[in-house]
Design an enzyme around this catalytic site. Structure first.
Site, PDB file in Angstrom:
ATOM      1  CG  HIS A   1      -2.067   0.901   1.126  1.00 42.65           C
ATOM      2  ND1 HIS A   1      -1.998   2.245   1.348  1.00 42.65           N
ATOM      3  CD2 HIS A   1      -3.338   0.637   0.774  1.00 42.65           C
ATOM      4  CE1 HIS A   1      -3.185   2.781   1.135  1.00 42.65           C
ATOM      5  NE2 HIS A   1      -4.025   1.829   0.777  1.00 42.65           N
TER       6      HIS A   1
ATOM      7  CG  ASP B   1      -8.255  -4.467  -2.703  1.00 41.11           C
ATOM      8  OD1 ASP B   1      -7.497  -3.509  -2.910  1.00 41.11           O
ATOM      9  OD2 ASP B   1      -9.493  -4.356  -2.655  1.00 41.11           O
TER      10      ASP B   1
HETATM   11  C1  SDX Z   1      -6.274  -0.027  -2.819  1.00 43.54           C
HETATM   12  O1  SDX Z   1      -4.522   4.526  -1.976  1.00 43.54           O
HETATM   13  C2  SDX Z   1      -5.471   3.857  -1.337  1.00 43.54           C
HETATM   14  O2  SDX Z   1      -5.847   4.192  -0.240  1.00 43.54           O
HETATM   15  C3  SDX Z   1      -6.051   2.678  -2.095  1.00 43.54           C
HETATM   16  C4  SDX Z   1      -7.037   1.827  -1.324  1.00 43.54           C
HETATM   17  C5  SDX Z   1      -8.316   2.561  -1.053  1.00 43.54           C
HETATM   18  O3  SDX Z   1      -9.019   2.173  -0.107  1.00 43.54           O
HETATM   19  O4  SDX Z   1      -8.654   3.482  -1.844  1.00 43.54           O
HETATM   20  O5  SDX Z   1      -6.457   1.406  -0.075  1.00 43.54           O
HETATM   21  C6  SDX Z   1      -7.435   0.573  -2.103  1.00 43.54           C
HETATM   22  O6  SDX Z   1      -6.060   0.301  -3.957  1.00 43.54           O
HETATM   23  C7  SDX Z   1      -5.355  -0.969  -2.067  1.00 43.54           C
HETATM   24  C8  SDX Z   1      -4.111  -1.411  -2.919  1.00 43.54           C
HETATM   25  C9  SDX Z   1      -4.553  -2.526  -3.838  1.00 43.54           C
HETATM   26  N1  SDX Z   1      -3.502  -2.862  -4.810  1.00 43.54           N
HETATM   27  C10 SDX Z   1      -2.834  -4.035  -4.747  1.00 43.54           C
HETATM   28  O7  SDX Z   1      -2.981  -4.867  -3.855  1.00 43.54           O
HETATM   29  C11 SDX Z   1      -1.921  -4.270  -5.940  1.00 43.54           C
HETATM   30  C12 SDX Z   1      -0.568  -4.814  -5.430  1.00 43.54           C
HETATM   31  N2  SDX Z   1       0.077  -3.746  -4.711  1.00 43.54           N
HETATM   32  C13 SDX Z   1       0.958  -2.893  -5.447  1.00 43.54           C
HETATM   33  O8  SDX Z   1       0.842  -2.790  -6.805  1.00 43.54           O
HETATM   34  C14 SDX Z   1       1.472  -1.688  -4.686  1.00 43.54           C
HETATM   35  O9  SDX Z   1       1.769  -2.092  -3.433  1.00 43.54           O
HETATM   36  C15 SDX Z   1       0.551  -0.470  -4.612  1.00 43.54           C
HETATM   37  C16 SDX Z   1       0.096  -0.033  -5.960  1.00 43.54           C
HETATM   38  C17 SDX Z   1      -0.629  -0.763  -3.757  1.00 43.54           C
HETATM   39  C18 SDX Z   1       1.371   0.644  -3.940  1.00 43.54           C
HETATM   40  O10 SDX Z   1       2.314   1.021  -4.842  1.00 43.54           O
HETATM   41  P1  SDX Z   1       3.461   2.086  -4.451  1.00 43.54           P
HETATM   42  O11 SDX Z   1       3.176   2.770  -3.187  1.00 43.54           O
HETATM   43  O12 SDX Z   1       3.697   2.918  -5.667  1.00 43.54           O
HETATM   44  O13 SDX Z   1       4.662   1.189  -4.124  1.00 43.54           O
HETATM   45  P2  SDX Z   1       5.633   0.649  -5.195  1.00 43.54           P
HETATM   46  O14 SDX Z   1       4.841   0.041  -6.308  1.00 43.54           O
HETATM   47  O15 SDX Z   1       6.610   1.715  -5.519  1.00 43.54           O
HETATM   48  O16 SDX Z   1       6.359  -0.529  -4.401  1.00 43.54           O
HETATM   49  C19 SDX Z   1       7.394  -0.224  -3.499  1.00 43.54           C
HETATM   50  C20 SDX Z   1       8.292  -1.441  -3.582  1.00 43.54           C
HETATM   51  C21 SDX Z   1       8.683  -1.782  -5.010  1.00 43.54           C
HETATM   52  O17 SDX Z   1       9.956  -2.404  -4.962  1.00 43.54           O
HETATM   53  P3  SDX Z   1      11.272  -1.482  -5.240  1.00 43.54           P
HETATM   54  O18 SDX Z   1      11.031  -0.790  -6.577  1.00 43.54           O
HETATM   55  O19 SDX Z   1      11.349  -0.505  -4.098  1.00 43.54           O
HETATM   56  O20 SDX Z   1      12.398  -2.478  -5.285  1.00 43.54           O
HETATM   57  O21 SDX Z   1       7.591  -2.601  -3.095  1.00 43.54           O
HETATM   58  C22 SDX Z   1       7.398  -3.530  -4.153  1.00 43.54           C
HETATM   59  C23 SDX Z   1       7.667  -2.804  -5.467  1.00 43.54           C
HETATM   60  O22 SDX Z   1       8.216  -3.692  -6.420  1.00 43.54           O
HETATM   61  N3  SDX Z   1       6.012  -3.978  -4.072  1.00 43.54           N
HETATM   62  C24 SDX Z   1       5.606  -5.227  -4.238  1.00 43.54           C
HETATM   63  C25 SDX Z   1       4.219  -5.186  -4.029  1.00 43.54           C
HETATM   64  N4  SDX Z   1       3.828  -3.941  -3.773  1.00 43.54           N
HETATM   65  C26 SDX Z   1       4.937  -3.186  -3.814  1.00 43.54           C
HETATM   66  N5  SDX Z   1       6.268  -6.372  -4.530  1.00 43.54           N
HETATM   67  C27 SDX Z   1       5.519  -7.490  -4.632  1.00 43.54           C
HETATM   68  N6  SDX Z   1       4.187  -7.541  -4.446  1.00 43.54           N
HETATM   69  C28 SDX Z   1       3.505  -6.409  -4.138  1.00 43.54           C
HETATM   70  N7  SDX Z   1       2.195  -6.453  -3.949  1.00 43.54           N
END
Ligand code: SDX
Length: 430
Positions: free
Chosen positions: A306, A364
């Site tokens: 998140h 989720d």
């Molecule tokens: C919702 O914003 C909100 O409040 C949203 C929400 C709401 O109520 O409105 O809470 C609802 O959208 C919840 C999130 C649902 N999405 C997912 O579950 C999809 C999987 N999660 C990711 O795609 C990610 O964690 C996000 C999109 C949720 C957050 O993305 P960020 O903050 O941009 O973080 P990032 O993608 O930059 O990740 C940071 C690091 C990265 O590694 P590095 O580049 O630092 O090496 O963490 C890793 C990412 O590769 N990472 C993951 C991961 N999520 C982040 N690695 C593996 N699996 C994951 N799920």
């Protein structure tokens, strides 16, 4: 709100910027005059360090895993209240008295039907159309039916439009589901509570009596509470930006639904369940954990991570409890998907990669298992998220419209394209 200043130095020139403090949470440096004073923009493409607005609606502390709606902790609202009470709280800022609650419930209930000509929209869709595509279309089309509530400068029209959207989302969502399975639409039944009405519109058939299961209705109502609002997330920011141009509220909510659909946002509940189904059995979890950690593999653990929560999403805990409640009520003793989810969570929370990146289950991760057990197809999961989030979008949209200092949102950019150059005729090109 007390304020001090922060000084930054740009090209050797000191610029003093006001600092504003909130009730709780991070203070902000007001940079609105920065460009005028320095000729420079700030740069924050994912808005990781940017507050786009001031708001009194929802507060999140990502490090502590805290979520407050108008100051009330999400676990207390989920435990003691119902979804329409939460709607009232988000819209008006206070918990309703018994009389206010009864009046609000009545006002919402009086708007549950949609214009009968909306039915004709559905015949234009393929039966296998994704229900989110139908919701984007139908909610946007509501502005074609309700010209009497699209003047955003009129508080009364804003209130009517808000009631209409909260009331009609369940009806449209149920119609999208019924259409996808070739069953007749079921009209709202106004002597049922909000969530029971929705369950009946989804699962009743003309051929027999339908009895709402009160345990499932209470569980789904709680799930709606958990999804109602969440500060300035991507879809809420979309609604605010669309609304800042003066677009009508139905069009703004349709824009929010479109944004929520993405798998990185509200579409994650559908993607998370598909991921659990793909993993299939606990013995395949290590293979998927490795994929999630592989920089060259675009796979991510859906339902994990998140932007704000760097601790357990407080909604995920309540969601997990609700999952067990629903599975017990339905007599589902061992759900293979739940086994995979519980095992996956335990492994991930001990894995160095997830610990270091502070990746925890979000709302989720468990919601899909619960909704599937209730009988909803995977394609309906994000529709239910949109149904619940509509009140949050409306509350945030109203707060923006009522802000006397509100202006159209118009971000700038860092331009890295071609400098000015003269036109070259096709004969002169290489
Ligand atoms: C919702 O914003 C909100 O409040 C949203 C929400 C709401 O109520 O409105 O809470 C609802 O959208 C919840 C999130 C649902 N999405 C997912 O579950 C999809 C999987 N999660 C990711 O795609 C990610 O964690 C996000 C999109 C949720 C957050 O993305 P960020 O903050 O941009 O973080 P990032 O993608 O930059 O990740 C940071 C690091 C990265 O590694 P590095 O580049 O630092 O090496 O963490 C890793 C990412 O590769 N990472 C993951 C991961 N999520 C982040 N690695 C593996 N699996 C994951 N799920």
């Amino acid at each position: 709100m007390s304020s001090s200043t922060s000084t930054i130095s740009v090209d050797g020139k000191s610029v003093e910027l006001p600092v504003k403090e909130g009730t709780i949470g991070p203070s902000v440096v007001d940079i609105s005059k920065l460009y005028g004073q320095t000729g420079m923009f700030t740069y924050d493409p994912g808005f990781t360090s940017t507050a786009a607005t001031e708001s009194k609606i929802t507060y999140i502390d990502g490090d502590k895993g805290i979520l407050l709606y108008r100051g009330y902790p999400i676990d207390q609202l989920a435990e003691h209240g119902d979804f329409l009470e939460t709607c009232y709280l988000l819209l008006y800022g206070e918990l309703p008295t018994a009389a206010q609650k009864a009046d609000f419930d009545y006002r919402v209930t009086r708007h549950t039907m949609v214009h009968d000509q909306m039915n004709r929209f559905f015949t234009g869709f393929r039966r296998d159309a994704h229900p989110m595509a139908i919701m984007v279309a139908c909610v946007g089309a509501l502005s074609a039916f309700y010209h009497d509530s699209t003047d955003i400068s009129d508080p009364h029209q804003r209130m009517i439009a808000s009631m209409r959207m909260i009331a009609k989302m369940p009806t449209l969502a149920a119609m999208a589901y019924k259409y996808s399975i070739g069953q007749p639409f079921v009209y709202p039944q106004n002597d049922l509570d909000y969530t029971s009405n929705f369950l009946k519109m989804c699962f009743a058939v003309p051929a027999e009596e339908y009895k709402v299961n009160p345990v499932l209705s209470r569980a789904l109502d709680r799930i709606f509470i958990l999804h109602a609002d969440h500060e300035q997330n991507a879809s809420t920011s979309t609604v605010r930006l669309a609304g800042s141009s003066g677009a009508n509220p139905f069009a703004c909510i349709a824009a929010g639904i479109a944004c929520l659909w993405g798998p990185a946002h509200g579409g994650a509940n559908e993607a998370a369940l598909k991921m659990l189904e793909e993993i299939g059995t606990p013995d395949r979890i290590p293979e998927y954990i490795a994929k999630a950690k592989d920089k060259n593999d675009p796979f991510r653990l859906m339902g994990f991570g998140h932007r704000v929560y760097k601790n357990y999403d407080p909604r995920a805990r309540i969601m997990q409890k609700t999952t067990h409640e629903v599975l017990n009520e339905l007599g589902i003793k061992d759900d293979p998907l739940l086994d995979v989810a519980v095992e996956l969570e335990q492994i991930a929370l001990k894995d160095e990669y997830f610990v270091e990146k502070k990746l925890y289950p979000n709302i989720d991760f468990y919601s899909g298992i619960t909704l599937k057990a209730m009988g909803f197809p995977t394609s309906m999961f994000t529709v239910l998220f949109a149904l619940a989030r509509t009140v949050g979008w409306i509350a945030q949209w109203s707060e923006m419209i009522e802000d006397p200092s509100q202006r159209i949102g118009r971000p700038r950019q860092l331009y890295t394209g071609s400098p000015e150059r003269d036109y070259v005729t096709v004969a002169q090109r290489g």
